[in-house]
Design an enzyme around this catalytic site. Structure first.
Site, PDB file in Angstrom:
ATOM      1  N   GLY A  40       0.792  -1.235   0.000  1.00  0.00           N
ATOM      2  CA  GLY A  40       0.000   0.000   0.000  1.00  0.00           C
ATOM      3  C   GLY A  40       0.821   1.280   0.000  1.00  0.00           C
ATOM      4  O   GLY A  40       0.363   2.328  -0.442  1.00  0.00           O
ATOM      5  N   GLU A  95       4.082   3.747   5.958  1.00  0.00           N
ATOM      6  CA  GLU A  95       2.821   3.043   5.687  1.00  0.00           C
ATOM      7  C   GLU A  95       1.844   3.953   4.957  1.00  0.00           C
ATOM      8  O   GLU A  95       1.921   5.176   5.076  1.00  0.00           O
ATOM      9  CB  GLU A  95       2.168   2.638   7.013  1.00  0.00           C
ATOM     10  CG  GLU A  95       2.405   1.223   7.441  1.00  0.00           C
ATOM     11  CD  GLU A  95       1.637   0.195   6.625  1.00  0.00           C
ATOM     12  OE1 GLU A  95       1.183   0.492   5.505  1.00  0.00           O
ATOM     13  OE2 GLU A  95       1.498  -0.927   7.121  1.00  0.00           O
ATOM     14  N   ASP A  96       0.911   3.332   4.254  1.00  0.00           N
ATOM     15  CA  ASP A  96      -0.177   4.109   3.666  1.00  0.00           C
ATOM     16  C   ASP A  96      -1.250   4.413   4.697  1.00  0.00           C
ATOM     17  O   ASP A  96      -1.805   5.508   4.719  1.00  0.00           O
ATOM     18  CB  ASP A  96      -0.784   3.385   2.456  1.00  0.00           C
ATOM     19  CG  ASP A  96      -1.205   1.968   2.782  1.00  0.00           C
ATOM     20  OD1 ASP A  96      -0.549   1.333   3.644  1.00  0.00           O
ATOM     21  OD2 ASP A  96      -2.173   1.477   2.194  1.00  0.00           O
ATOM     22  N   ASP A  99      -4.744   1.271  10.606  1.00  0.00           N
ATOM     23  CA  ASP A  99      -6.157   0.991  10.869  1.00  0.00           C
ATOM     24  C   ASP A  99      -6.253   0.443  12.292  1.00  0.00           C
ATOM     25  O   ASP A  99      -6.286   1.221  13.252  1.00  0.00           O
ATOM     26  CB  ASP A  99      -6.612  -0.013   9.795  1.00  0.00           C
ATOM     27  CG  ASP A  99      -8.106  -0.214   9.745  1.00  0.00           C
ATOM     28  OD1 ASP A  99      -8.735  -0.140  10.812  1.00  0.00           O
ATOM     29  OD2 ASP A  99      -8.652  -0.449   8.670  1.00  0.00           O
ATOM     30  N   LYS A 127      -6.790   5.872  10.815  1.00  0.00           N
ATOM     31  CA  LYS A 127      -8.201   5.788  11.225  1.00  0.00           C
ATOM     32  C   LYS A 127      -8.224   5.523  12.726  1.00  0.00           C
ATOM     33  O   LYS A 127      -8.283   4.373  13.162  1.00  0.00           O
ATOM     34  CB  LYS A 127      -8.881   4.604  10.531  1.00  0.00           C
ATOM     35  CG  LYS A 127      -9.310   4.819   9.115  1.00  0.00           C
ATOM     36  CD  LYS A 127     -10.114   3.579   8.698  1.00  0.00           C
ATOM     37  CE  LYS A 127     -10.299   3.509   7.220  1.00  0.00           C
ATOM     38  NZ  LYS A 127     -10.914   2.216   6.828  1.00  0.00           N
ATOM     39  N   PHE A 148     -14.081   3.008   4.020  1.00  0.00           N
ATOM     40  CA  PHE A 148     -13.139   2.186   3.251  1.00  0.00           C
ATOM     41  C   PHE A 148     -12.595   3.037   2.124  1.00  0.00           C
ATOM     42  O   PHE A 148     -13.350   3.593   1.337  1.00  0.00           O
ATOM     43  CB  PHE A 148     -13.852   0.947   2.710  1.00  0.00           C
ATOM     44  CG  PHE A 148     -12.896  -0.125   2.295  1.00  0.00           C
ATOM     45  CD1 PHE A 148     -12.477  -1.081   3.204  1.00  0.00           C
ATOM     46  CD2 PHE A 148     -12.380  -0.162   1.003  1.00  0.00           C
ATOM     47  CE1 PHE A 148     -11.565  -2.059   2.830  1.00  0.00           C
ATOM     48  CE2 PHE A 148     -11.472  -1.137   0.621  1.00  0.00           C
ATOM     49  CZ  PHE A 148     -11.061  -2.085   1.529  1.00  0.00           C
ATOM     50  N   VAL A 149     -11.277   3.149   2.046  1.00  0.00           N
ATOM     51  CA  VAL A 149     -10.681   4.019   1.029  1.00  0.00           C
ATOM     52  C   VAL A 149      -9.768   3.229   0.095  1.00  0.00           C
ATOM     53  O   VAL A 149      -9.130   2.257   0.510  1.00  0.00           O
ATOM     54  CB  VAL A 149      -9.910   5.200   1.660  1.00  0.00           C
ATOM     55  CG1 VAL A 149     -10.865   6.238   2.199  1.00  0.00           C
ATOM     56  CG2 VAL A 149      -8.948   4.737   2.746  1.00  0.00           C
ATOM     57  N   ASP A 155      -5.883  -0.523  -1.794  1.00  0.00           N
ATOM     58  CA  ASP A 155      -6.625  -1.417  -2.689  1.00  0.00           C
ATOM     59  C   ASP A 155      -7.924  -1.924  -2.103  1.00  0.00           C
ATOM     60  O   ASP A 155      -8.176  -1.829  -0.897  1.00  0.00           O
ATOM     61  CB  ASP A 155      -5.761  -2.629  -3.032  1.00  0.00           C
ATOM     62  CG  ASP A 155      -5.630  -3.584  -1.840  1.00  0.00           C
ATOM     63  OD1 ASP A 155      -5.295  -3.096  -0.736  1.00  0.00           O
ATOM     64  OD2 ASP A 155      -5.887  -4.787  -2.009  1.00  0.00           O
ATOM     65  N   ARG A 161      -5.489   0.357  -6.737  1.00  0.00           N
ATOM     66  CA  ARG A 161      -4.277   0.959  -6.166  1.00  0.00           C
ATOM     67  C   ARG A 161      -3.767   2.100  -7.043  1.00  0.00           C
ATOM     68  O   ARG A 161      -3.177   3.054  -6.553  1.00  0.00           O
ATOM     69  CB  ARG A 161      -3.149  -0.077  -6.081  1.00  0.00           C
ATOM     70  CG  ARG A 161      -3.309  -1.114  -5.015  1.00  0.00           C
ATOM     71  CD  ARG A 161      -1.981  -1.818  -4.797  1.00  0.00           C
ATOM     72  NE  ARG A 161      -2.133  -3.129  -4.169  1.00  0.00           N
ATOM     73  CZ  ARG A 161      -2.212  -3.328  -2.862  1.00  0.00           C
ATOM     74  NH1 ARG A 161      -2.173  -2.313  -2.037  1.00  0.00           N
ATOM     75  NH2 ARG A 161      -2.346  -4.550  -2.369  1.00  0.00           N
TER      76      ARG A 161
HETATM   77  C1  PRP Z   1      -3.061  -2.511   4.819  1.00  0.00           C
HETATM   78  C2  PRP Z   1      -2.197  -1.267   5.003  1.00  0.00           C
HETATM   79  C3  PRP Z   1      -1.526  -1.548   6.319  1.00  0.00           C
HETATM   80  C4  PRP Z   1      -2.532  -2.365   7.082  1.00  0.00           C
HETATM   81  C5  PRP Z   1      -3.217  -1.480   8.074  1.00  0.00           C
HETATM   82  O1  PRP Z   1      -2.260  -3.516   4.308  1.00  0.00           O
HETATM   83  O2  PRP Z   1      -1.269  -1.118   3.963  1.00  0.00           O
HETATM   84  O3  PRP Z   1      -0.338  -2.300   6.150  1.00  0.00           O
HETATM   85  O4  PRP Z   1      -3.507  -2.834   6.124  1.00  0.00           O
HETATM   86  O5  PRP Z   1      -4.141  -2.239   8.816  1.00  0.00           O
HETATM   87  P1  PRP Z   1      -3.981  -2.532  10.362  1.00  0.00           P
HETATM   88  O6  PRP Z   1      -3.558  -1.254  11.039  1.00  0.00           O
HETATM   89  O7  PRP Z   1      -5.373  -2.947  10.757  1.00  0.00           O
HETATM   90  O8  PRP Z   1      -2.986  -3.624  10.532  1.00  0.00           O
HETATM   91  P2  PRP Z   1      -2.825  -4.854   3.651  1.00  0.00           P
HETATM   92  O9  PRP Z   1      -2.690  -5.973   4.655  1.00  0.00           O
HETATM   93  O10 PRP Z   1      -4.187  -4.620   3.069  1.00  0.00           O
HETATM   94  O11 PRP Z   1      -1.758  -5.126   2.504  1.00  0.00           O
HETATM   95  P3  PRP Z   1      -1.317  -4.155   1.293  1.00  0.00           P
HETATM   96  O12 PRP Z   1      -0.448  -3.062   1.894  1.00  0.00           O
HETATM   97  O13 PRP Z   1      -0.546  -5.069   0.392  1.00  0.00           O
HETATM   98  O14 PRP Z   1      -2.567  -3.593   0.645  1.00  0.00           O
END
Ligand code: PRP
Length: 174
Positions: A40, A95-96, A99, A127, A148-149, A155, A161
């Site tokens: 991400g 990080e992106d 959550d 968030k 949800f973004v 993604d 993405r």
């Molecule tokens: C997403 C995002 C963070 C994580 C945040 O990754 O990039 O790494 O979720 O969520 P959390 O705080 O609840 O742990 P994802 O697992 O979707 O993988 P990606 O980065 O490959 O999209």
């Protein structure tokens, strides 16, 4: 389907420049390694590091979630490790979005086990209403509501993405 734009291209550029400025003011002469948490982070990471002092190093880590059944050693599994030696270096995890916080908590612990000088977290989005574990975000782009973004790296089922802006994503009506 795609909903409204949450963060426009102009806003993203302003946020990235502001965060890069904050980090540059904080960076000293000591070695610093910026580690992007795939996938991400991709666009935020590449936009951000191009505005940082040229002495920094870049690397990447990828983890995948274990899902609901947690493993005793944590909730994420290492998919791709960094290649840099982070011992005695300042590490910035990029990080992106934060959550629940579980991904970054586990990634930060993996990195801390290698004895860096410090570990700080940089995230484009947060968030706070979704947080389950406390995460100290040293450099934050923006807080958002619990929607949800997608886009700019984020993604839905690996799609969207590559959108240039961050959009709300609305599930199909039943
Ligand atoms: C997403 C995002 C963070 C994580 C945040 O990754 O990039 O790494 O979720 O969520 P959390 O705080 O609840 O742990 P994802 O697992 O979707 O993988 P990606 O980065 O490959 O999209």
């Amino acid at each position: 389907m795609l909903g409204k734009t949450i963060i426009t291209r102009d806003e993203i550029e302003r946020i990235v420049s502001r965060v890069a400025g904050e980090i540059n003011r904080d960076l000293g002469e000591e070695p610093a390694v910026f580690i992007g948490v795939l996938k991400g982070c991709i666009f935020f990471f590449t936009d951000l590091v191009r505005q940082l002092k040229p002495s920094i190093e870049v690397d990447f880590i990828q983890v995948s979630s274990y899902g609901a059944s947690t493993h005793s050693s944590g909730t994420v599994r290492l998919v791709k490790d960094i290649t840099a030696d982070v011992r005695d270096r300042h590490v910035f995890l990029v990080e992106d979005i934060v959550d629940t916080g579980t991904t970054l908590k586990d990634v930060a612990n993996m990195i801390r086990a290698r004895h860096p000088k410090s570990v700080r977290i940089v995230s484009l989005l947060s968030k706070p209403s979704r947080r389950k574990v406390e995460v100290d975000i040293a450099f934050l782009g923006a807080e958002i509501e619990d929607v949800f973004v997608v886009g700019y790296g984020l993604d839905c089922g690996e799609k969207f993405r590559n959108l240039d802006e961050i959009h709300e994503f609305l599930p199909d009506p039943e």
